[in-house]
Each structure stands twice: as structure tokens, then as C-alpha cells.
Design a protein around this motif. Structure first.
Motif: not given
Length: 496
Positions: A71-97
Motif C-alpha cells: 500500500g501507499i505509505e505516508y511518512r512524517v519525519d523531522a524534515l517532512a514536518a519542517y517542510m509541511l509547516v513552511i508550505i502551509s504557512a506560505m499558502g495561508a499568507a498568500v491567501m490572506l493577500f
């Protein structure tokens, strides 16, 4: 039933299911409000995943309860968690604008389509980070790419269509190279799960097929990353896309491509293979240095400021790749820190130009002469982002370049620190051109007077500008997280 165990799936599923809802909403205001709510929700989920990893360590999520590798596995480690925060934060900031900016730059009848494409692109970017399957990564890569082409094409004018088509052609070539490389790896191992690949590939070391696969994957991802000299799609794409699209892609898309490169190199193939097999690290180092100088040099001569920032992004990608090419925990931490800081500074700069375009309908440097007297808050935010881009002390950009130089000294390559300083001086030139035109020159004769941008644009813009200052003063969160992710990556690979 608590949702906490399912946050990994919800991170991707929520924007994926929200995208078609935007089509049904159709009204621009409703679509914007819904897309913004989804973006903020994804940001909160990413913080929850970061907290889980910090508390309990890396974890996996089996989609449909099908165990990996079947099956397909989602894997969240330190690097993935770090990147997820950056992507979602930038998406939220851009949407507010986004609301008023998009209404000014995209035809009214197509605005809801933009928010649909944005949510699909966000889905693809988050999916690429969180997936633990090499082919599933390709699927998410195509989701984000196809929606990116559409968002760029929504810009006014035929040049936006040409830029989208150019990006489509080169993006398709990059995706094809990647999937060919993955196919060759599959022929050697019989699996697509990244954890399994990392365990089985050392047994195939020395096979020419593995070397060819690594070459295909490197070229394919480098095209998506816009690493010099495979960057020709990026200037047109950023220049002719709507301002919000330029800000979103500049702060997320190339960052995710770098993440993919890091993930495949250090988790799947292993850093030791990169230094003992094909000299990938040396190739990346040379291309990174070339990007640092060529991108900034070309940016100096651009009259269109979005195009100037686009070439600047090519140079900044070089700094990030430089950190990766050092093959050290210190270099990786510095590269990841610059990845985060560049997302902040480039989103700030592109959104500032979006505010200028909202009033002037142009971002040509000649049309912006004397504009700082009429739009002081907008140009003030631009100056803050520009200082961070240069790497002036007390800004976020200084911190990441400082740590890059420290990593270069630790590696015994003092000359790299010299090159970082010299290439940063080129950024002074193209940032100063804007400051000189906006602050020191009078408005052109007969040019209409303009007002300051509305508060709905200034609030998120200054939020990003202040973030550039905050993370230049307090590095406990930014560098602390980057160092944590880098050390966890190297520890998992047996390099620490």
C-alpha cells in the motif's frame, strides 16, 4: 474518535476535496473565503504533525490500512514536518493577500478557477512532502505541476499563455526523466516504497542501471527545481503569472523540488553513494556557484521587476543547493534555513509588487519612479524584503548566509564563503536600483497620482516583512528547526 492519528491523511485530503467545492461555489468572494479557511486549517494540521514528530518521533500512516510496500505509505519525519509547516504557512499568507489582488489581475469569470487550481497545487506540494512512495510522489508532482500551468495561464495577456506552455514542456520533460529513473530503480529492487528502496539499493551498488537511474532522477528533479542551467522556464513563469501565483510558487514549488532532491539523495540512495559513486555532490556544487552569480547578474539588467526577482530566485536556489552539496549536517541545516528564509523574503517581495501592480498596473522600474512618496508602506515592506535578500544583518537572509559560510569553513572550503559574500554584493545592485527609482527620483511628468495599497493587502505583506526581521533577530525557532531536521536526516542515514 480522535482525528490526531489521521492528521497525515487530512493534510492532503482536505485541500484535495476542497478544490471541486470551489467550482461549485463559483462566486469569487465565497471561493476566496473557503480557500483561505482550508489553507489556515492545513497550517494548523502541519503544526500538529510537527508537534507529533517532536513528541513521539517519526511515524507512518498506511493509506486504507494497506501495509507498505503493497500500500501507499505516508511518512512524517523531522524534515517532512519542517517542510509541511513552511508550505502551509506560505499558502495561508498568500491567501490572506489574494482576494483584491486576484480580482485586479484575473478576469472575474475565471477567479473561482484560480482558487480551485491553487488548492490542487497545494495538495500536490503537500503530498510530495508527506508520501513515502516514489511513484506516488510522481503523481503528486503532476497534480501540482498541471495546476501550476493553469494558474500561470490565468494571467492577463498572451505572454502568460506562452509562459505556461513553456513551463508545461520543460516540466513534462523533467517529470519524464524522473519517472524513467524511478522505473529503472524498480527494475532493480521490485519496490517503490522509499524505506524499502533505502534498504535494497545498497545491494545494487556498482550496477550501471543504478547510476543511470540516479542521473535521470537528478536531471528530472533539477528541472523542477530550476537549478542552473535548467532554469529557463522560471523567469517567464514568474513574470507573467498573476502576482499571487508568483509569490506562492516562488515560496513553495522550488522548495518542494529541493526537498525531493534531498529526500531521494539522502534517504533512498544514501549520501555515501553520492560521494563514492557518481560525483553528484561536485556537480551540484559547481551548478550552485554558477546559479549564485549568473542569476544575480542577469537580474541586474531587468526592467520588469517581477522578472528581476525571478532571476534572483535562480541565484537563491544556488545558495540552498550549495548547503546540500557540502554533504554535512551543518551545510544541510544552513541550506534548509535558507529555504525557509527565502520563502519569507521572496513572498514579501512578490506581494509588494502585487500591491504596486494593484495601483499602477505595472511593475516596470520606470513606472515606479517616485512611488515611495505615494505608497510608503508598500515600498517600506519591499525594502525590508530586499535587505533580507541581500543578507543585511538583523534580517533573516543574513542568518542563513552566515550559517552557510560557517558550514563552508567547517568543511575546509573558505573560498566558498568568499563567493557567498561576492554573489551577495550583486543583489545589492538590483535591490538598490529599485530603491533609487522609488525614493530618489521624482514621479514622471504627467504620471497619475496613486494611493497607498488597501489594508487587506498591507496587513499580510507587513506580516511577512516583520517575519523577515523577527527571524533575523531570533533564530531559536528557524535555525533550531532546520538543525533538528538536518541532524535527524543524517542520523537516519548513519552519517552522525
Amino acid at each position: 474518535m480522535t482525528l490526531l492519528p489521521h492528521l497525515a491523511a487530512l493534510q492532503v485530503v482536505i485541500p484535495l476535496l476542497a478544490a471541486p467545492i470551489c467550482i461549485m461555489l463559483r462566486r469569487p468572494g465565497l471561493a476566496w473565503g473557503f480557500a483561505t479557511l482550508v489553507s489556515l486549517t492545513d497550517f494548523v494540521i502541519s503544526l500538529g504533525l510537527l508537534w507529533q514528530v517532536q513528541t513521539d518521533g517519526p511515524f507512518s500512516y498506511a493509506i486504507g490500512n494497506w501495509a507498505a510496500p503493497w500500500g501507499i505509505e505516508y511518512r512524517v519525519d523531522a524534515l517532512a514536518a519542517y517542510m509541511l509547516v513552511i508550505i502551509s504557512a506560505m499558502g495561508a499568507a498568500v491567501m490572506l493577500f489574494a482576494r483584491r489582488s486576484i480580482e485586479a489581475e484575473i478576469e472575474h469569470a475565471r477567479i473561482y478557477l484560480f482558487y480551485t487550481c491553487y488548492l490542487l497545487c497545494l495538495t500536490g506540494l503537500l503530498g510530495m512532502v508527506i508520501t513515502g512512495d516514489a511513484f506516488n510522489l510522481f503523481v503528486f508532482l503532476e497534480i501540482s505541476a498541471l495546476s501550476s500551468y493553469a494558474m500561470i495561464a490565468l494571467g492577463r495577456g498572451r505572454r502568460a499563455l506562452t509562459a505556461a506552455y513553456h513551463y508545461l514542456i520543460l516540466g513534462t520533460v523533467g517529470a519524464t526523466f524522473y519517472v524513467i529513473g524511478v522505473g529503472l530503480v524498480y527494475s532493480l529492487t521490485g519496490t517503490l516504497n522509499m524505506a524499502d528502496l533505502s534498504r535494497l539499493l545498497p545491494q545494487a551498488a556498482g550496477y550501471r542501471t543504478l547510476e543511470v537511474a540516479l542521473a535521470f532522477i537528478t536531471v528530472g528533479v533539477a528541472l523542477k527545481l530550476a537549478l542552473f542551467p535548467l532554469h529557463k522556464w522560471l523567469p517567464d513563469a514568474y513574470s507573467y503569472a498573476p502576482s499571487v501565483v508568483s509569490a506562492f510558487l516562488a515560496s513553495t514549488a522550488t522548495k518542494v523540488a529541493l526537498y525531493v532532491l534531498i529526500r531521494l539523495f539522502f534517504t533512498v540512495f544514501g549520501a555515501s553513494y553520492l560521494t563514492e559513486g557518481i560525483p553528484v555532490a561536485e556537480v551540484l556544487l559547481v551548478t550552485a556557484i554558477a546559479a549564485m552569480f549568473s542569476g544575480s547578474a542577469v537580474a541586474i539588467w531587468q526592467a520588469d521587476l517581477k522578472r528581476s526577482l525571478a532571476y534572483s530566485s535562480v541565484a537563491q536556489i544556488g545558495y540552498m543547493v550549495l548547503g546540500v552539496a557540502l554533504i554535512s549536517a551543518a551545510g544541510m541545516a544552513a541550506g534548509l534555513l535558507h529555504l525557509f528564509n527565502h520563502a519569507l523574503m521572496k513572498a514579501c517581495l512578490f506581494l509588494a509588487l502585487g500591491a504596486v501592480f494593484y495601483r499602477l498596473k505595472s511593475v516596470n522600474i520606470r513606472d515606479m519612479e517616485g512611488i515611495a512618496r505615494q505608497m510608503p508602506l508598500t515600498m517600506g515592506a519591499f525594502v525590508v524584503g530586499g535587505l533580507s535578500l541581500i543578507g543585511v544583518p538583523l534580517t533573516a537572509g543574513f542568518i542563513s548566509k552566515w550559517y552557510l559560510m560557517l558550514a563552508s569553513f567547517q568543511d575546509g572550503r573558505w573560498w566558498l564563503a568568499v563567493l557567498i559574500v561576492l554573489s551577495s554584493l550583486l543583489a545589492v545592485v538590483y535591490v538598490w536600483r529599485v530603491v533609487e527609482a522609488a525614493y530618489l527620483r521624482p514621479r514622471p511628468h504627467g504620471a497619475p497620482a496613486v494611493r497607498e495599497a488597501p489594508m487587506s493587502l498591507l496587513a499580510p505583506l507587513w506580516g511577512l516583512a516583520l517575519a523577515n526581521i523577527w527571524f533575523g533577530l531570533d533564530t531559536s525557532y528557524s535555525y533550531g528547526a532546520a538543525q533538528w531536521a538536518a541532524e535527524a536526516l543524517f542520523r537516519a542515514g548513519g552519517l552522525l
